[in-house]
Design a protein around this motif. Structure first.
Motif, short mmCIF file in Angstrom:
data_model
loop_
_atom_site.label_atom_id
_atom_site.label_comp_id
_atom_site.label_asym_id
_atom_site.label_seq_id
_atom_site.Cartn_x
_atom_site.Cartn_y
_atom_site.Cartn_z
N GLU A 1 0.82 -1.21 0.00
CA GLU A 1 0.00 0.00 0.00
C GLU A 1 0.85 1.25 0.00
O GLU A 1 0.49 2.26 -0.63
CB GLU A 1 -0.92 -0.02 1.22
CG GLU A 1 -1.86 1.17 1.30
CD GLU A 1 -2.76 1.09 2.52
OE1 GLU A 1 -3.60 2.00 2.69
OE2 GLU A 1 -2.63 0.12 3.31
N ALA B 1 2.03 1.85 -5.94
CA ALA B 1 0.80 1.30 -5.37
C ALA B 1 -0.42 1.67 -6.20
O ALA B 1 -1.37 0.89 -6.31
CB ALA B 1 0.63 1.80 -3.94
N LEU C 1 -2.61 -5.59 -4.76
CA LEU C 1 -2.11 -4.69 -3.72
C LEU C 1 -2.38 -5.30 -2.35
O LEU C 1 -3.50 -5.76 -2.06
CB LEU C 1 -2.80 -3.33 -3.83
CG LEU C 1 -2.16 -2.15 -3.08
CD1 LEU C 1 -0.77 -1.86 -3.63
CD2 LEU C 1 -3.05 -0.92 -3.18
N LEU D 1 -2.74 -4.39 1.43
CA LEU D 1 -2.94 -3.23 2.30
C LEU D 1 -2.32 -3.48 3.67
O LEU D 1 -2.03 -4.62 4.06
CB LEU D 1 -4.43 -2.94 2.44
CG LEU D 1 -5.19 -2.72 1.12
CD1 LEU D 1 -6.65 -2.36 1.41
CD2 LEU D 1 -4.54 -1.64 0.27
#
Length: 481
Positions: A193, A198, A204, A206
């Motif tokens: 992230e 990003a 992705l 987080l």
């Protein structure tokens, strides 16, 4: 339990081949094995020669699961008669629920208040040594999202959010894997992230453990695992992600796995409640019937006693009258007394079935405790076999004492299952007579706890002596491998 009285034969192996004592290779290998054992003995003797007080081994820190039990050993070597004791911190008393016995720190049920530093202190005269360890109370991680075996359906081109949430103490760290291969950053379009790319990364990760897949394709269909780990261990839940083309997206009915699970859970809970209710009604009805049957029997017994009194009154009225025209109290109760006496005699007859095995406890000498067994304490003692034979046969003429070691198994448990097992072993050893099986010497039953006396075997039992039966039908030899 079958015990081995004497070993019969030994065979040694080297590189999975039987060694011949007359061969050069066998002689060399056996000599090498004996030299290795002797060197270990010499090293151990040299280490203990100085007599210096020391820990063997050094106590080590430990992590205990919350509400579990555990032990930390503190073993001391050297010295004359050292005493070992555990303390909280340096000299503080141990908290409630933590005890110290024979150098072992015992935690009955680990709580958060038990976490901290503990000190093992060994004292032998003026010599004192200490060792400190840390005890941590932890909670194993548990993945709460996703649920194990969950299925997720998505369309091609959509954005998919896979949450990974877990509980534990300390708070576990989370990580995603795809088909049990860890998702690493900067690999296959995966990024973090806070990374520079990003905003453009397709996959992705987080900071809160969520896995975000942008512009999903059919190649993203796979098994994804959420892994949570802390000092107490690891946990993993797996979900199945299926990415469908837009025209093949399943209906909400077929994809409603969560709703189906709720329906199944409610159905099972309802069936369980109905079963419990039926059992309660059945037990209540049985208690009521039993109570009514008991009251009926008591009423019939009372009526029978009244009729008996009336008949006796009539008999006394025709002959010699009794005071007040009734039976004397002890005459009325004589039937009950007789029934009680008969019940006592039956019980004594049943308990006396082992009287032929009875041996006075006073014949046991030099008794030492070995440990605890299935029924209670197990100890080793000496007994005069001539005295035992005199108890069995009054005409036995030999008077010279013949001392022998016996194994004393005490029955201290009140559990019905263990009592039945104790009687079963008594009957088994009473029936079995063989020169290669430990004999039953007798039973000390004049007072509690009752003790079974078995012939002591120097080589232990078959289970722990690492002996195997080899060519038993042909030769009957016990071979050590």
């Amino acid at each position: 339990m079958v015990n081995v009285k004497n070993p019969v034969h030994k065979i040694y192996y080297y590189n999975d081949e039987e060694l011949d004592g007359a061969g050069d290779v066998g002689h060399h290998s056996a000599h090498k094995i004996r030299s290795h054992k002797n060197s270990r003995r010499h090293r151990a003797a040299a280490a203990n020669a100085d007599g210096k007080l020391r820990f063997e081994p050094e106590p080590y820190s430990k992590k205990l699961e919350l509400n579990s039990s555990g032990k930390i050993h503190c073993k001391v070597a050297g010295g004359v008669s050292p005493t070992v004791q555990w303390y909280l911190n340096d000299q503080d008393p141990l908290p409630e629920g933590v005890t110290s016995a024979n150098g072992t720190l015992v935690v009955a049920e680990a709580a958060r208040r038990h976490a901290g530093q503990y000190t093992c202190k060994a004292v032998d005269g003026e010599d004192t040594i200490t060792s400190k360890i840390n005890l941590d109370v932890v909670v194993s991680p548990r993945v709460i999202e996703p649920s194990q075996g969950e299925q997720r359906h998505a369309r091609v081109g959509s954005q998919i959010v896979l949450n990974c949430r877990a509980t534990g103490d300390p708070l576990p760290a989370t990580q995603w894997d795809r088909n049990r291969t860890m998702l690493k950053l900067h690999q296959d379009g995966v990024d973090a992230e806070d990374a520079v790319n990003a905003s453009t990364a397709r996959v992705l990760v987080l900071n809160n453990g969520t896995l975000l897949i942008r512009n999903a394709t059919e190649q993203d269909s796979d098994r994804y695992g959420c892994i949570a780990g802390n000092a107490a261990g690891l946990a993993r839940n797996e979900l199945l992600l299926i990415v469908h083309p837009e025209d093949e997206m399943p209906t909400s009915e077929s994809s409603g796995v969560g709703g189906k699970a709720v329906v199944v859970s409610i159905s099972v809970a309802g069936a369980y409640m109905l079963l419990v209710l039926a059992l309660m009604l059945y037990c209540r009805r049985r208690r009521l019937n039993r109570r009514q049957r008991g009251e009926k029997e008591e009423l019939e017994m009372a009526e029978g006693r009244e009729k008996l009194v009336e008949e006796e009154d009539k008999k006394v009225g025709n002959g010699a009258p009794a005071p007040n025209g009734r039976l004397l109290p002890h005459d009325r109760d004589s039937g009950a007394d007789n029934s009680e006496v008969s019940a006592i005699s039956r019980a004594s007859k049943k308990s006396g079935q082992y009287d032929h095995l009875a041996v006075p406890r006073s014949l046991l000498v030099d008794q030492i405790t070995l440990g605890r067994g299935e029924f209670g304490e197990v100890s080793l003692a000496k007994i005069d076999l001539c005295q035992v034979k005199k108890l069995r046969n009054k005409d036995y003429a030999e008077t010279e004492p013949k001392m022998a070691h016996v194994l004393v198994k005490a029955l201290t448990s009140k559990d019905e299952v263990l009592l039945a097992e104790f009687r079963r072993q008594l009957e088994l050893f009473t029936r079995v007579r063989h020169e290669n099986i430990a004999r039953l010497i007798g039973l000390c039953n004049e007072m509690e706890p009752h003790c079974m006396l078995l012939e002591h075997t120097d080589w232990g039992d078959l289970k722990n002596s690492r002996m195997l039966l080899h060519d038993w039908p042909r030769t009957g030899l016990l071979i050590e491998t």
